[in-house]
Design a protein around this motif. Structure first.
Motif, mmCIF file in Angstrom:
data_model
loop_
_atom_site.group_PDB
_atom_site.id
_atom_site.type_symbol
_atom_site.label_atom_id
_atom_site.label_comp_id
_atom_site.label_asym_id
_atom_site.label_seq_id
_atom_site.Cartn_x
_atom_site.Cartn_y
_atom_site.Cartn_z
ATOM 1 N N TRP A 82 0.832 -1.198 0.000
ATOM 2 C CA TRP A 82 0.000 0.000 0.000
ATOM 3 C C TRP A 82 0.870 1.252 0.000
ATOM 4 O O TRP A 82 2.050 1.210 0.327
ATOM 5 C CB TRP A 82 -0.920 0.002 1.224
ATOM 6 C CG TRP A 82 -2.135 -0.855 1.068
ATOM 7 C CD1 TRP A 82 -2.222 -2.026 0.374
ATOM 8 C CD2 TRP A 82 -3.417 -0.624 1.633
ATOM 9 N NE1 TRP A 82 -3.487 -2.536 0.471
ATOM 10 C CE2 TRP A 82 -4.242 -1.703 1.234
ATOM 11 C CE3 TRP A 82 -3.957 0.363 2.430
ATOM 12 C CZ2 TRP A 82 -5.575 -1.796 1.619
ATOM 13 C CZ3 TRP A 82 -5.282 0.280 2.818
ATOM 14 C CH2 TRP A 82 -6.087 -0.800 2.406
ATOM 15 N N ARG A 83 0.261 2.388 -0.353
ATOM 16 C CA ARG A 83 0.960 3.670 -0.395
ATOM 17 C C ARG A 83 0.665 4.480 0.869
ATOM 18 O O ARG A 83 -0.451 4.463 1.384
ATOM 19 C CB ARG A 83 0.518 4.471 -1.615
ATOM 20 C CG ARG A 83 0.877 3.830 -2.937
ATOM 21 C CD ARG A 83 0.307 4.613 -4.110
ATOM 22 N NE ARG A 83 -1.162 4.546 -4.152
ATOM 23 C CZ ARG A 83 -1.961 5.591 -4.014
ATOM 24 N NH1 ARG A 83 -1.461 6.794 -3.787
ATOM 25 N NH2 ARG A 83 -3.277 5.441 -4.092
ATOM 26 N N VAL B 60 -0.192 7.834 2.173
ATOM 27 C CA VAL B 60 -0.736 9.077 1.636
ATOM 28 C C VAL B 60 -0.988 10.088 2.750
ATOM 29 O O VAL B 60 -1.820 10.989 2.607
ATOM 30 C CB VAL B 60 -2.040 8.808 0.841
ATOM 31 C CG1 VAL B 60 -1.746 7.984 -0.404
ATOM 32 C CG2 VAL B 60 -3.080 8.091 1.715
ATOM 33 N N ALA C 27 -3.323 3.858 1.491
ATOM 34 C CA ALA C 27 -4.287 3.600 0.424
ATOM 35 C C ALA C 27 -3.807 2.442 -0.430
ATOM 36 O O ALA C 27 -2.608 2.276 -0.656
ATOM 37 C CB ALA C 27 -4.484 4.847 -0.435
ATOM 38 N N SER C 28 -4.757 1.659 -0.907
ATOM 39 C CA SER C 28 -4.429 0.567 -1.824
ATOM 40 C C SER C 28 -4.015 1.140 -3.171
ATOM 41 O O SER C 28 -4.254 2.319 -3.470
ATOM 42 C CB SER C 28 -5.633 -0.371 -1.991
ATOM 43 O OG SER C 28 -6.741 0.345 -2.526
ATOM 44 N N HIS C 29 -3.409 0.313 -4.019
ATOM 45 C CA HIS C 29 -2.907 0.787 -5.304
ATOM 46 C C HIS C 29 -4.006 1.343 -6.193
ATOM 47 O O HIS C 29 -3.800 2.327 -6.907
ATOM 48 C CB HIS C 29 -2.174 -0.348 -6.036
ATOM 49 C CG HIS C 29 -0.825 -0.648 -5.472
ATOM 50 N ND1 HIS C 29 0.234 0.219 -5.586
ATOM 51 C CD2 HIS C 29 -0.361 -1.703 -4.757
ATOM 52 C CE1 HIS C 29 1.301 -0.286 -4.990
ATOM 53 N NE2 HIS C 29 0.958 -1.455 -4.467
ATOM 54 N N ASP C 30 -5.188 0.713 -6.150
ATOM 55 C CA ASP C 30 -6.267 1.180 -7.013
ATOM 56 C C ASP C 30 -7.065 2.321 -6.394
ATOM 57 O O ASP C 30 -7.990 2.849 -7.020
ATOM 58 C CB ASP C 30 -7.207 0.029 -7.378
ATOM 59 C CG ASP C 30 -7.821 -0.638 -6.146
ATOM 60 O OD1 ASP C 30 -7.683 -0.094 -5.033
ATOM 61 O OD2 ASP C 30 -8.418 -1.722 -6.303
ATOM 62 N N GLY C 31 -6.712 2.718 -5.173
ATOM 63 C CA GLY C 31 -7.369 3.844 -4.535
ATOM 64 C C GLY C 31 -8.758 3.556 -3.999
ATOM 65 O O GLY C 31 -9.448 4.469 -3.543
ATOM 66 N N ARG C 32 -9.176 2.293 -4.012
ATOM 67 C CA ARG C 32 -10.522 1.961 -3.523
ATOM 68 C C ARG C 32 -10.576 1.793 -2.016
ATOM 69 O O ARG C 32 -11.620 1.968 -1.406
ATOM 70 C CB ARG C 32 -11.035 0.682 -4.190
ATOM 71 C CG ARG C 32 -11.333 0.782 -5.669
ATOM 72 C CD ARG C 32 -12.089 -0.448 -6.157
ATOM 73 N NE ARG C 32 -11.487 -1.685 -5.703
ATOM 74 C CZ ARG C 32 -11.988 -2.472 -4.752
ATOM 75 N NH1 ARG C 32 -13.105 -2.122 -4.135
ATOM 76 N NH2 ARG C 32 -11.383 -3.591 -4.419
ATOM 77 N N HIS D 128 -8.995 2.555 1.885
ATOM 78 C CA HIS D 128 -8.217 3.494 2.680
ATOM 79 C C HIS D 128 -8.264 3.098 4.156
ATOM 80 O O HIS D 128 -9.316 2.701 4.666
ATOM 81 C CB HIS D 128 -8.763 4.918 2.539
ATOM 82 C CG HIS D 128 -8.621 5.488 1.153
ATOM 83 N ND1 HIS D 128 -9.506 5.183 0.140
ATOM 84 C CD2 HIS D 128 -7.692 6.329 0.621
ATOM 85 C CE1 HIS D 128 -9.134 5.822 -0.960
ATOM 86 N NE2 HIS D 128 -8.041 6.508 -0.702
ATOM 87 N N GLU E 134 -20.010 3.986 -1.440
ATOM 88 C CA GLU E 134 -18.954 4.224 -0.467
ATOM 89 C C GLU E 134 -19.436 3.853 0.931
ATOM 90 O O GLU E 134 -20.606 4.023 1.267
ATOM 91 C CB GLU E 134 -18.527 5.691 -0.500
ATOM 92 C CG GLU E 134 -17.882 6.108 -1.808
ATOM 93 C CD GLU E 134 -17.393 7.542 -1.771
ATOM 94 O OE1 GLU E 134 -17.675 8.238 -0.778
ATOM 95 O OE2 GLU E 134 -16.732 7.966 -2.740
#
Length: 252
Positions: free
Chosen positions: A35-36, A38, A48-53, A55, A77
């Motif tokens: 994960w990133r 952020v 956040a996951s790579h696909d941004g879905r 958090h 959401e």
């Protein structure tokens, strides 16, 4: 430098064992699942996951609350707000479920509590733990981040933690939470600070030879396992493109 020797205990039930080390979750996501980070402000960890879905955020400024956010396959959401002193193992179980595809077998939210002997009201929407410390209930949504399901652990009038799941939270995620609540497996904790203040008469403590090094070894094993699954599932890398130019055709 070796970590100083600190006595550990096994504490049960887990919901009064305390939060433990939050890095057990964040390191697992960063190093294991890739994960990133952020985060944008100090004393606040946001991943956040790579696909941004997906958090996961931890507010370390004061409340020490976890905030999980995601988007379902239908585009809805949802969010979960988890308070301080909720075991990090419980939060990890929720995030682990967020990472996996939904299953039809994950939809029984109250089933684990019924099996564990929790009592329910006449409407079958509220469950209370056998010791009376935890109340888990379905509630009417009043805002995008409230409603759905709500839980609280209260000891002698003091609330140790709360957990709120919004309306569209997948049942599998909520069921992962109730499975954690229902589990009688003790949690490894430092003896210092255990049991939580006021919880002594409700907490079962067992001596153990396990300690900090065992915790770290277990974390590293989980990180290695997650990294292995991630790399195995990754698409094969494209062959490198040659930087050499093709020779030009000669013209006469």
């Amino acid at each position: 430098m070796p970590h100083p020797t600190v006595p550990y205990v096994l504490a049960a039930p887990g919901y009064v064992a305390g939060g433990s080390d939050w890095e057990h979750l964040t390191e697992w996501l960063l190093r294991g699942h890739g994960w990133r980070d952020v985060s944008t402000i100090d004393q606040h960890t946001a991943l956040a996951s790579h696909d941004g879905r997906l958090h996961v955020a931890l507010n370390r400024r004061g409340a020490w609350t976890w905030n999980l956010r995601a988007t379902t396959s239908a585009g809805r959401e949802w969010a979960a707000i988890l308070g301080a002193h909720l075991p990090v193992e419980y939060v990890t179980a929720l995030v682990d479920t967020m990472l996996r595809p939904a299953s039809r077998h994950d939809s029984d939210v109250l089933g684990p509590l019924h099996t564990a002997g929790w009592t329910t009201d006449a409407t079958a929407t509220t469950a209370v733990s056998p010791d009376g410390l935890v109340r888990f209930a379905e509630e009417t949504a009043v805002s995008p981040t409230r409603g759905g399901w709500h839980a609280a652990c209260t000891v002698d009038g003091h609330t140790w933690w709360t957990a709120v799941f919004s309306t569209h939270t997948p049942p599998g995620v909520v069921a992962a939470f109730t499975r954690s609540l229902a589990s009688d497996d003790p949690l490894l904790r430092m003896a210092i600070g255990t049991p939580l203040y006021g919880c002594g008469s409700y907490t079962r403590l067992t001596q153990t030879l396990r300690g900090y090094d065992d915790e770290q070894a277990q974390l590293e094993a989980r990180i290695a396992e997650a990294r292995g699954h991630r790399l195995a599932a990754a698409p094969p890398a494209a062959p490198p493109t040659s930087s050499r130019r093709a020779p030009r055709a000669q013209t006469r």
